[in-house]
Design a protein around this motif. Structure first.
Motif, PDB file in Angstrom:
ATOM      1  N   MET A 116       0.823  -1.199   0.000  1.00  0.00           N
ATOM      2  CA  MET A 116       0.000   0.000   0.000  1.00  0.00           C
ATOM      3  C   MET A 116       0.864   1.259   0.000  1.00  0.00           C
ATOM      4  O   MET A 116       0.540   2.237  -0.678  1.00  0.00           O
ATOM      5  CB  MET A 116      -0.928  -0.016   1.219  1.00  0.00           C
ATOM      6  N   ARG A 117       1.969   1.237   0.721  1.00  0.00           N
ATOM      7  CA  ARG A 117       2.853   2.406   0.736  1.00  0.00           C
ATOM      8  C   ARG A 117       3.479   2.620  -0.648  1.00  0.00           C
ATOM      9  O   ARG A 117       3.546   3.755  -1.135  1.00  0.00           O
ATOM     10  CB  ARG A 117       3.950   2.241   1.789  1.00  0.00           C
ATOM     11  N   ARG A 118       3.923   1.548  -1.279  1.00  0.00           N
ATOM     12  CA  ARG A 118       4.509   1.673  -2.626  1.00  0.00           C
ATOM     13  C   ARG A 118       3.501   2.273  -3.597  1.00  0.00           C
ATOM     14  O   ARG A 118       3.834   3.138  -4.409  1.00  0.00           O
ATOM     15  CB  ARG A 118       4.989   0.304  -3.129  1.00  0.00           C
ATOM     16  N   GLU A 119       2.270   1.823  -3.506  1.00  0.00           N
ATOM     17  CA  GLU A 119       1.229   2.310  -4.414  1.00  0.00           C
ATOM     18  C   GLU A 119       0.877   3.769  -4.160  1.00  0.00           C
ATOM     19  O   GLU A 119       0.397   4.468  -5.055  1.00  0.00           O
ATOM     20  CB  GLU A 119      -0.023   1.445  -4.270  1.00  0.00           C
ATOM     21  N   ARG A 120       1.122   4.257  -2.951  1.00  0.00           N
ATOM     22  CA  ARG A 120       0.734   5.614  -2.572  1.00  0.00           C
ATOM     23  C   ARG A 120       1.883   6.611  -2.624  1.00  0.00           C
ATOM     24  O   ARG A 120       1.670   7.787  -2.297  1.00  0.00           O
ATOM     25  CB  ARG A 120       0.167   5.597  -1.140  1.00  0.00           C
ATOM     26  N   LEU A 121       3.064   6.196  -3.004  1.00  0.00           N
ATOM     27  CA  LEU A 121       4.218   7.100  -2.923  1.00  0.00           C
ATOM     28  C   LEU A 121       3.996   8.409  -3.670  1.00  0.00           C
ATOM     29  O   LEU A 121       4.371   9.484  -3.193  1.00  0.00           O
ATOM     30  CB  LEU A 121       5.481   6.396  -3.424  1.00  0.00           C
ATOM     31  N   ASP A 122       3.396   8.348  -4.843  1.00  0.00           N
ATOM     32  CA  ASP A 122       3.157   9.574  -5.604  1.00  0.00           C
ATOM     33  C   ASP A 122       2.199  10.507  -4.877  1.00  0.00           C
ATOM     34  O   ASP A 122       2.412  11.723  -4.811  1.00  0.00           O
ATOM     35  CB  ASP A 122       2.613   9.254  -6.999  1.00  0.00           C
ATOM     36  N   SER A 123       1.133   9.951  -4.326  1.00  0.00           N
ATOM     37  CA  SER A 123       0.155  10.796  -3.640  1.00  0.00           C
ATOM     38  C   SER A 123       0.670  11.280  -2.292  1.00  0.00           C
ATOM     39  O   SER A 123       0.263  12.347  -1.806  1.00  0.00           O
ATOM     40  CB  SER A 123      -1.174  10.044  -3.459  1.00  0.00           C
ATOM     41  N   LEU A 124       1.571  10.504  -1.675  1.00  0.00           N
ATOM     42  CA  LEU A 124       2.150  10.917  -0.394  1.00  0.00           C
ATOM     43  C   LEU A 124       3.104  12.091  -0.543  1.00  0.00           C
ATOM     44  O   LEU A 124       3.320  12.851   0.404  1.00  0.00           O
ATOM     45  CB  LEU A 124       2.922   9.753   0.245  1.00  0.00           C
ATOM     46  N   ALA A 125       3.693  12.237  -1.733  1.00  0.00           N
ATOM     47  CA  ALA A 125       4.806  13.164  -1.943  1.00  0.00           C
ATOM     48  C   ALA A 125       4.530  14.576  -1.443  1.00  0.00           C
ATOM     49  O   ALA A 125       5.402  15.214  -0.853  1.00  0.00           O
ATOM     50  CB  ALA A 125       5.177  13.195  -3.427  1.00  0.00           C
ATOM     51  N   ASP A 126       3.322  15.060  -1.639  1.00  0.00           N
ATOM     52  CA  ASP A 126       3.005  16.442  -1.274  1.00  0.00           C
ATOM     53  C   ASP A 126       2.165  16.550  -0.003  1.00  0.00           C
ATOM     54  O   ASP A 126       1.651  17.617   0.324  1.00  0.00           O
ATOM     55  CB  ASP A 126       2.277  17.135  -2.426  1.00  0.00           C
ATOM     56  N   GLU A 127       2.041  15.431   0.707  1.00  0.00           N
ATOM     57  CA  GLU A 127       1.263  15.444   1.945  1.00  0.00           C
ATOM     58  C   GLU A 127       2.188  15.482   3.157  1.00  0.00           C
ATOM     59  O   GLU A 127       3.292  14.931   3.122  1.00  0.00           O
ATOM     60  CB  GLU A 127       0.378  14.193   2.041  1.00  0.00           C
ATOM     61  N   PRO A 128       1.755  16.082   4.261  1.00  0.00           N
ATOM     62  CA  PRO A 128       2.533  15.992   5.495  1.00  0.00           C
ATOM     63  C   PRO A 128       2.400  14.580   6.075  1.00  0.00           C
ATOM     64  O   PRO A 128       1.459  13.848   5.735  1.00  0.00           O
ATOM     65  CB  PRO A 128       1.869  17.018   6.414  1.00  0.00           C
ATOM     66  N   VAL A 129       3.341  14.192   6.920  1.00  0.00           N
ATOM     67  CA  VAL A 129       3.251  12.866   7.553  1.00  0.00           C
ATOM     68  C   VAL A 129       2.000  12.791   8.420  1.00  0.00           C
ATOM     69  O   VAL A 129       1.260  11.797   8.390  1.00  0.00           O
ATOM     70  CB  VAL A 129       4.511  12.578   8.396  1.00  0.00           C
ATOM     71  N   LEU A 130       1.753  13.833   9.196  1.00  0.00           N
ATOM     72  CA  LEU A 130       0.529  13.939   9.978  1.00  0.00           C
ATOM     73  C   LEU A 130      -0.197  15.218   9.558  1.00  0.00           C
ATOM     74  O   LEU A 130       0.414  16.285   9.519  1.00  0.00           O
ATOM     75  CB  LEU A 130       0.829  13.983  11.478  1.00  0.00           C
ATOM     76  N   LYS A 131      -1.467  15.089   9.237  1.00  0.00           N
ATOM     77  CA  LYS A 131      -2.244  16.257   8.849  1.00  0.00           C
ATOM     78  C   LYS A 131      -2.496  17.158  10.071  1.00  0.00           C
ATOM     79  O   LYS A 131      -2.221  16.768  11.206  1.00  0.00           O
ATOM     80  CB  LYS A 131      -3.582  15.800   8.243  1.00  0.00           C
ATOM     81  N   LYS A 132      -3.044  18.310   9.818  1.00  0.00           N
ATOM     82  CA  LYS A 132      -3.368  19.224  10.918  1.00  0.00           C
ATOM     83  C   LYS A 132      -4.483  18.635  11.779  1.00  0.00           C
ATOM     84  O   LYS A 132      -5.418  18.016  11.256  1.00  0.00           O
ATOM     85  CB  LYS A 132      -3.818  20.570  10.378  1.00  0.00           C
ATOM     86  N   PHE A 133      -4.373  18.822  13.080  1.00  0.00           N
ATOM     87  CA  PHE A 133      -5.451  18.374  13.957  1.00  0.00           C
ATOM     88  C   PHE A 133      -6.715  19.163  13.642  1.00  0.00           C
ATOM     89  O   PHE A 133      -6.670  20.362  13.374  1.00  0.00           O
ATOM     90  CB  PHE A 133      -5.076  18.577  15.429  1.00  0.00           C
ATOM     91  N   PRO A 134      -7.855  18.486  13.675  1.00  0.00           N
ATOM     92  CA  PRO A 134      -9.116  19.186  13.369  1.00  0.00           C
ATOM     93  C   PRO A 134      -9.460  20.219  14.430  1.00  0.00           C
ATOM     94  O   PRO A 134      -9.175  20.025  15.610  1.00  0.00           O
ATOM     95  CB  PRO A 134     -10.152  18.050  13.330  1.00  0.00           C
ATOM     96  N   VAL A 135     -10.078  21.299  13.994  1.00  0.00           N
ATOM     97  CA  VAL A 135     -10.549  22.319  14.935  1.00  0.00           C
ATOM     98  C   VAL A 135     -11.885  21.867  15.485  1.00  0.00           C
ATOM     99  O   VAL A 135     -12.782  21.492  14.743  1.00  0.00           O
ATOM    100  CB  VAL A 135     -10.706  23.681  14.212  1.00  0.00           C
ATOM    101  N   ARG A 136     -11.991  21.879  16.791  1.00  0.00           N
ATOM    102  CA  ARG A 136     -13.241  21.383  17.396  1.00  0.00           C
ATOM    103  C   ARG A 136     -14.347  22.421  17.272  1.00  0.00           C
ATOM    104  O   ARG A 136     -14.075  23.604  17.344  1.00  0.00           O
ATOM    105  CB  ARG A 136     -13.003  21.067  18.875  1.00  0.00           C
TER     106      ARG A 136
END
Length: 271
Positions: A251-271
């Protein structure tokens, strides 16, 4: 030029305790590490930490210390295995961490940013249930693994967890691991029941990552505070968990292109 992200983050969670979630997180991490991947495990059960207990370790610092201005992520980092299997321990018996406010979440996240990109996988072992910190952490990773056993209460609580994440956070991609299954038929039936409920009442199509057989060797490894796959690499559960690790590698190999511009952890949601 901005560095391209190659790190896949996943949160491992469950609707109820006692389903083997933390042991699975540790074992999956070890399986990925043995395949040549640097792996970081984060104990995000903030208040009832137990990764260190499973490992028989007593870290000097934990995630709570990151809230201090003089402590950085590398000060908290502890090695499980030399060469790239590391973990960030959580605090135990600190109730105020169970429901972290936004400032606390952002402080911890900010200090981790530079560290996370050193790993192929960042695995968050979340607490069980529906508290706000569990939901927040589950929403910031690329993947979510829900650990379920064939027990009816595990099924209903896991459904409730996915329902809240879907209705309140818009999350609908969940991967399920059936743990402690007595047979492939039981694992298949357990997933079918959960899948049918999610499809009927939430209109979401959850996916099965795999199943891990019931294996008394797991209990023995926990008692000895040792890694299952070091203690019994040929045990049925070890083989099943290696299968899960291989699926995650694919799954990681298949997602490498889409991961490229994403942060490792997204921003925490605002409550």
């Amino acid at each position: 030029m901005k560095n391209r992200n190659k790190t896949l983050s996943l949160s491992i969670m469950s609707g109820k305790g006692g389903v083997g979630k933390t042991n699975l997180a540790l074992s999956i991490g070890y399986g990925l590490f043995k395949a040549g991947n640097p792996v970081l495990l984060m104990d995000c059960d903030l208040g009832l930490a137990n990764l260190d207990v499973l490992l028989g370790l007593s870290p000097e610092k934990n995630l709570q210390d990151l809230l201090r201005p003089d402590v950085g992520a590398r000060d908290v980092l502890a090695a499980i295995e030399p060469g790239g299997l590391d973990f960030l321990p959580a605090a135990s018996g600190v109730p105020e961490l169970v429901d972290m406010d936004e400032d606390m979440q952002e402080t911890i996240s900010g200090k981790l940013t530079d560290l996370l990109g050193n790993y192929a996988y960042v695995i968050l072992d979340l607490g069980a249930g529906l508290n706000q910190t569990v939901l927040s952490f589950a929403s910031v990773t690329h993947l979510r693994l829900v650990v379920v056993t064939p027990e009816p209460t595990s099924l209903t609580d896991s459904y409730a967890l996915m329902k809240v994440l879907f209705t309140q956070y818009g999350i609908e991609d969940f991967y399920v691991v059936i743990n402690q299954a007595e047979s492939p038929a039981e694992a298949k039936q357990t997933f079918a029941r959960l899948h049918a409920a999610c499809l009927k009442f939430l209109n979401i199509n959850i996916r099965l990552l795999g199943a891990v057989r019931h294996d008394p060797t797991v209990t023995e490894a926990v008692r000895r505070q040792t890694l299952l796959m070091k203690f019994a690499p040929s045990a049925p559960a070890s083989k099943d968990i290696l299968g899960l690790a291989k699926s995650l590698e694919r799954m990681r190999r298949e997602r490498l292109d889409s991961l490229a511009d994403e942060p490792v952890l997204k921003k925490f949601p605002v409550r």
